[in-house]
Scaffold this active site. Structure first.
Site, PDB file in Angstrom:
ATOM      1  N   SER A 199      -6.186  -4.940  -2.481  1.00 32.02           N
ATOM      2  CA  SER A 199      -5.937  -3.511  -2.737  1.00 32.02           C
ATOM      3  C   SER A 199      -5.538  -3.288  -4.189  1.00 32.02           C
ATOM      4  O   SER A 199      -6.409  -3.270  -5.042  1.00 32.02           O
ATOM      5  CB  SER A 199      -4.988  -2.847  -1.746  1.00 32.02           C
ATOM      6  N   HIS A 254       4.597   0.624 -14.172  1.00 33.22           N
ATOM      7  CA  HIS A 254       4.886   1.596 -15.220  1.00 33.22           C
ATOM      8  C   HIS A 254       6.298   1.321 -15.714  1.00 33.22           C
ATOM      9  O   HIS A 254       7.184   1.008 -14.907  1.00 33.22           O
ATOM     10  CB  HIS A 254       4.829   3.027 -14.671  1.00 33.22           C
ATOM     11  N   CYS A 278      -3.703  -5.411   1.604  1.00 32.32           N
ATOM     12  CA  CYS A 278      -4.299  -5.043   2.891  1.00 32.32           C
ATOM     13  C   CYS A 278      -4.152  -6.141   3.944  1.00 32.32           C
ATOM     14  O   CYS A 278      -4.676  -6.021   5.040  1.00 32.32           O
ATOM     15  CB  CYS A 278      -5.759  -4.638   2.722  1.00 32.32           C
TER      16      CYS A 278
END
Lengths: 137, 137
Positions: A63, A68, A83
């Site tokens: 996935s 950030h 996943c």
């Protein structure tokens, strides 16, 4: 269920480390390596100008991984959506070691938890429509 | 607080649409356009082989947008992490229109909520969206 997403907010990080692209690349590469994840294509990184932070995204077979940083408040945020189920990881220890995080808030959110194999294929006829034919709001 | 992340799981989608890269690109481009988001660099897309789904990631000035599809179970999952607060969106209606989703599960998670002095001491638990944002059958 289609896996789970780890949502991690790390506080009290060293602002200088949060501005260093190499530090953040190393962090994400460590996660990929330690969890034996498979990167699809090339990771995307961006360093914002001046004293701002960096941001990065890895498309994975499993996935995605995203990070950030906000040096102005000493915070790094990470997402790891996988996943398949992965074991709990020592996230706080990793982030303490690599970013000098003082504490972390971590949640794991199940994704697609009501998914049922075959249900959609059986209940819906394929309806291939070009995106251009979509009625826009 | 450093914004919020919308975590959206759409069920009962048309499997054929979930396999079409153009459909998913159009969906993400619609979100970017309607919310006036700023894409940094080039979005990354990958179409998995055979009858599998597609996956895409957009690095944004505001943080990121990601989607993954699972045609075998008629599910699409989306993340929109936005470092400024955005209004509630008609996600269920958008996903019904573009993917034929029958219902959606939507949560909004605050990110970095302890980043500023005096910020809320609420937990990071997912916040359920108001009932009218849910399109359960």
């Amino acid at each position: 269920m289609l896996g789970c997403e780890w949502i991690i907010d790390a506080y009290g990080c060293d602002p200088q480390r949060l501005r260093e692209l190499a530090v953040m690349v190393h962090l994400c590469d460590t996660i990929v390596e330690e969890l034996d994840l498979t990167v699809v294509g090339k990771p995307t990184w961006h360093q914002f100008p001046g004293q701002a932070g960096v941001t990065g995204m890895y498309l994975l077979s499993e996935s995605h991984l995203a990070c950030h940083t906000y040096p102005e408040v000493g915070v790094a945020t990470l997402n790891l959506y996988c996943c398949h189920r992965i074991q709990e990881q020592p996230w706080a220890e990793l982030l303490r070691r690599q970013l000098r995080a003082s504490h972390c808030e971590i949640v794991c959110i199940p994704r697609g938890q009501h998914a049922q194999a075959g249900s959609s294929e059986q209940s819906l006829a394929p309806l291939p429509i070009s995106p251009d034919q979509e009625a826009r709001r």
